[in-house]
Write a protein that holds these residues in place. Structure first.
Motif, PDB file in Angstrom:
ATOM      1  N   GLU A  68       0.821  -1.224   0.000  1.00  0.00           N
ATOM      2  CA  GLU A  68       0.000   0.000   0.000  1.00  0.00           C
ATOM      3  C   GLU A  68       0.852   1.270   0.000  1.00  0.00           C
ATOM      4  N   LYS A  69       2.169   1.099  -0.146  1.00  0.00           N
ATOM      5  CA  LYS A  69       3.128   2.214  -0.242  1.00  0.00           C
ATOM      6  C   LYS A  69       3.226   3.038   1.041  1.00  0.00           C
ATOM      7  N   VAL A  70       2.807   2.458   2.171  1.00  0.00           N
ATOM      8  CA  VAL A  70       2.944   3.153   3.450  1.00  0.00           C
ATOM      9  C   VAL A  70       4.404   3.153   3.878  1.00  0.00           C
ATOM     10  N   ILE A  71       5.081   2.039   3.638  1.00  0.00           N
ATOM     11  CA  ILE A  71       6.515   1.918   3.907  1.00  0.00           C
ATOM     12  C   ILE A  71       7.191   1.333   2.678  1.00  0.00           C
ATOM     13  N   GLY A  72       8.495   1.564   2.586  1.00  0.00           N
ATOM     14  CA  GLY A  72       9.252   0.967   1.493  1.00  0.00           C
ATOM     15  C   GLY A  72      10.084  -0.205   1.966  1.00  0.00           C
ATOM     16  N   SER A  73      10.360  -0.236   3.279  1.00  0.00           N
ATOM     17  CA  SER A  73      11.195  -1.286   3.866  1.00  0.00           C
ATOM     18  C   SER A  73      10.650  -1.636   5.235  1.00  0.00           C
ATOM     19  N   SER A  74      10.862  -2.887   5.648  1.00  0.00           N
ATOM     20  CA  SER A  74      10.405  -3.310   6.976  1.00  0.00           C
ATOM     21  C   SER A  74      11.120  -2.546   8.086  1.00  0.00           C
ATOM     22  N   LEU A  75      12.286  -1.974   7.788  1.00  0.00           N
ATOM     23  CA  LEU A  75      13.021  -1.210   8.801  1.00  0.00           C
ATOM     24  C   LEU A  75      12.344   0.120   9.138  1.00  0.00           C
ATOM     25  N   GLU A  76      11.335   0.500   8.376  1.00  0.00           N
ATOM     26  CA  GLU A  76      10.582   1.714   8.689  1.00  0.00           C
ATOM     27  C   GLU A  76       9.483   1.440   9.711  1.00  0.00           C
ATOM     28  N   ALA A  77       9.351   0.177  10.129  1.00  0.00           N
ATOM     29  CA  ALA A  77       8.253  -0.214  11.011  1.00  0.00           C
ATOM     30  C   ALA A  77       8.730  -0.519  12.426  1.00  0.00           C
ATOM     31  N   ALA A  78       7.803  -0.334  13.368  1.00  0.00           N
ATOM     32  CA  ALA A  78       8.012  -0.737  14.763  1.00  0.00           C
ATOM     33  C   ALA A  78       6.671  -1.270  15.273  1.00  0.00           C
ATOM     34  N   PRO A  79       6.238  -2.421  14.796  1.00  0.00           N
ATOM     35  CA  PRO A  79       4.884  -2.914  15.091  1.00  0.00           C
ATOM     36  C   PRO A  79       4.684  -3.327  16.545  1.00  0.00           C
ATOM     37  N   VAL A  80       3.415  -3.384  16.929  1.00  0.00           N
ATOM     38  CA  VAL A  80       3.020  -3.926  18.234  1.00  0.00           C
ATOM     39  C   VAL A  80       2.422  -5.314  17.962  1.00  0.00           C
ATOM     40  N   VAL A  81       2.989  -6.327  18.591  1.00  0.00           N
ATOM     41  CA  VAL A  81       2.559  -7.703  18.357  1.00  0.00           C
ATOM     42  C   VAL A  81       1.822  -8.211  19.592  1.00  0.00           C
ATOM     43  N   HIS A  82       0.543  -8.538  19.421  1.00  0.00           N
ATOM     44  CA  HIS A  82      -0.286  -9.057  20.509  1.00  0.00           C
ATOM     45  C   HIS A  82      -0.295 -10.577  20.452  1.00  0.00           C
ATOM     46  N   VAL A  83       0.093 -11.208  21.542  1.00  0.00           N
ATOM     47  CA  VAL A  83       0.174 -12.671  21.616  1.00  0.00           C
ATOM     48  C   VAL A  83      -0.661 -13.142  22.798  1.00  0.00           C
ATOM     49  N   GLU A  84      -1.661 -13.981  22.510  1.00  0.00           N
ATOM     50  CA  GLU A  84      -2.577 -14.431  23.572  1.00  0.00           C
ATOM     51  C   GLU A  84      -1.955 -15.481  24.481  1.00  0.00           C
ATOM     52  N   ASP A  85      -1.158 -16.377  23.930  1.00  0.00           N
ATOM     53  CA  ASP A  85      -0.592 -17.481  24.711  1.00  0.00           C
ATOM     54  C   ASP A  85       0.529 -16.955  25.615  1.00  0.00           C
ATOM     55  N   PRO A  86       0.361 -17.001  26.929  1.00  0.00           N
ATOM     56  CA  PRO A  86       1.387 -16.467  27.849  1.00  0.00           C
ATOM     57  C   PRO A  86       2.730 -17.174  27.706  1.00  0.00           C
ATOM     58  N   GLU A  87       2.706 -18.468  27.412  1.00  0.00           N
ATOM     59  CA  GLU A  87       3.950 -19.221  27.259  1.00  0.00           C
ATOM     60  C   GLU A  87       4.729 -18.751  26.040  1.00  0.00           C
ATOM     61  N   VAL A  88       4.014 -18.551  24.938  1.00  0.00           N
ATOM     62  CA  VAL A  88       4.658 -18.060  23.713  1.00  0.00           C
ATOM     63  C   VAL A  88       5.155 -16.641  23.913  1.00  0.00           C
ATOM     64  N   LEU A  89       4.353 -15.816  24.594  1.00  0.00           N
ATOM     65  CA  LEU A  89       4.750 -14.429  24.846  1.00  0.00           C
ATOM     66  C   LEU A  89       6.025 -14.367  25.674  1.00  0.00           C
ATOM     67  N   ALA A  90       6.104 -15.196  26.710  1.00  0.00           N
ATOM     68  CA  ALA A  90       7.315 -15.235  27.537  1.00  0.00           C
ATOM     69  C   ALA A  90       8.514 -15.686  26.722  1.00  0.00           C
ATOM     70  N   LEU A  91       8.292 -16.616  25.806  1.00  0.00           N
ATOM     71  CA  LEU A  91       9.359 -17.110  24.936  1.00  0.00           C
ATOM     72  C   LEU A  91       9.862 -16.000  24.017  1.00  0.00           C
ATOM     73  N   LEU A  92       8.943 -15.246  23.444  1.00  0.00           N
ATOM     74  CA  LEU A  92       9.310 -14.178  22.513  1.00  0.00           C
ATOM     75  C   LEU A  92      10.076 -13.061  23.212  1.00  0.00           C
ATOM     76  N   ARG A  93       9.790 -12.839  24.486  1.00  0.00           N
ATOM     77  CA  ARG A  93      10.463 -11.774  25.223  1.00  0.00           C
ATOM     78  C   ARG A  93      11.906 -12.118  25.554  1.00  0.00           C
ATOM     79  N   GLN A  94      12.287 -13.369  25.319  1.00  0.00           N
ATOM     80  CA  GLN A  94      13.666 -13.788  25.579  1.00  0.00           C
ATOM     81  C   GLN A  94      14.568 -13.633  24.355  1.00  0.00           C
ATOM     82  N   VAL A  95      13.980 -13.278  23.207  1.00  0.00           N
ATOM     83  CA  VAL A  95      14.763 -13.185  21.966  1.00  0.00           C
ATOM     84  C   VAL A  95      14.598 -11.785  21.369  1.00  0.00           C
ATOM     85  N   PRO A  96      15.549 -11.344  20.546  1.00  0.00           N
ATOM     86  CA  PRO A  96      15.449 -10.016  19.906  1.00  0.00           C
ATOM     87  C   PRO A  96      14.491 -10.049  18.716  1.00  0.00           C
TER      88      PRO A  96
END
Length: 299
Positions: free
Chosen positions: A202-230
């Motif tokens: 949609e031409k909002v961005i040209g590269s993924s580096l222009e983004a800083a998304p918010v990722v909502h994760v329902e599973d607490p176990e998966v969320l805790a896992l994701l918080r351990q990695v960059p």
């Protein structure tokens, strides 16, 4: 594939050419990154980050597939396994993530681990592919080690990839719990990259580096896992926020991956002229127009 009648035609040849080009590009990427690699740069597998340890795990799985396939003369099976590994696991995932460290890090532990991993990959992929891509494997081998220089040292002794044995892949590189962890991370990453692709189209961005998304994760176990990695590095964004809150109505979702929603946000700050990330600290260091990491790398 000698198990059936051979078919030929423009579309088939086009598919074969595309497959060959993808494999060749994989090998070219490794050659470029390894051009100045020396033994003093090597890192032991125990010291590698989790991402590199996951690639080591995949090599254990592939080593069994390749050896079993060649023993049964299943050349098509070996080719498909290696082709999928090069395109899905390496080009679209590992290389895509690590190219930032390879190009922009200074002499960091992460960059040394990545180049060590590429050297391990190089010796396996060239020997695994040699019976199938006969001339290309020889060309790649000579391109890295310099056929003329080596021949001068060896005298009349032949120097060829086809005289090299397939390296032994240690079984203790296998790590099934880590493989399960990476599989779960990749599922979330898939939603993020799909959400960013919509913004790119949609031409909002040209590269993924222009983004800083918010990722909502329902599973607490998966969320805790994701918080351990960059996750920002894994998703190739300038920033990324993880949230356990329910996904808002406007969040992007993939039907096949439940419990993950992505809300697009633009990255805040200025664009680093060296790594192209958009960060708040750009311009506040001794070198103009760069972020803190690049300023340190420039010395």
């Amino acid at each position: 594939d000698y198990t059936g009648d051979q078919r030929i035609g423009p579309e088939i040849l086009k598919g074969v050419a595309d497959s060959y080009r993808r494999l060749r590009n994989t090998l070219r990427f490794m050659l470029g990154a390894l051009s100045t690699f020396e033994e003093k740069d090597r890192v032991s597998p125990e010291e590698m980050p989790e991402l590199e340890k996951w690639v080591l795990h995949r090599l254990v799985e592939l080593d069994h597939t390749v050896r079993t396939g060649y023993a049964a003369y299943d050349f098509q099976g070996v080719f498909q396994a290696l082709f999928n590994f090069c395109t899905v696991d390496l080009s679209a995932f590992y290389f895509d993530i690590r190219k930032d460290a390879l190009y922009c890090d200074g002499d960091s532990a992460r960059r040394r681990a990545a180049r060590t991993m590429l050297d391990i990959l190089f010796h396996r992929l060239t020997t695994w592919l040699a019976p199938i891509l006969v001339f290309t494997s020889e060309e790649v081998w000579h391109s890295r080690y310099g056929a003329e220089e080596v021949m001068a040292k060896l005298g009349d002794e032949p120097f060829s990839i086809h005289l090299e044995d397939i390296p032994v892949t240690p079984g203790d590189w296998r790590n099934d719990p880590l493989a399960d962890t990476v599989a779960r991370i990749r599922r979330v990453r898939r939603v993020v990259t799909a959400a960013l692709e919509v913004q790119r189209q949609e031409k909002v961005i040209g590269s993924s580096l222009e983004a800083a998304p918010v990722v909502h994760v329902e599973d607490p176990e998966v969320l805790a896992l994701l918080r351990q990695v960059p996750m920002d590095d894994l998703c190739i964004t300038s920033g990324l926020t993880l949230s356990g809150d329910p996904s808002p109505a406007e969040a992007f979702r993939l039907p096949e991956i439940e419990g993950v929603g992505v809300v697009f946000e633009k990255a805040d700050g200025a664009k680093c002229q060296r790594c192209w990330k958009i960060l708040p600290d750009v311009g506040s260091h001794s070198h103009d127009g760069v972020c803190g990491r690049c300023d340190e790398a420039l010395g």
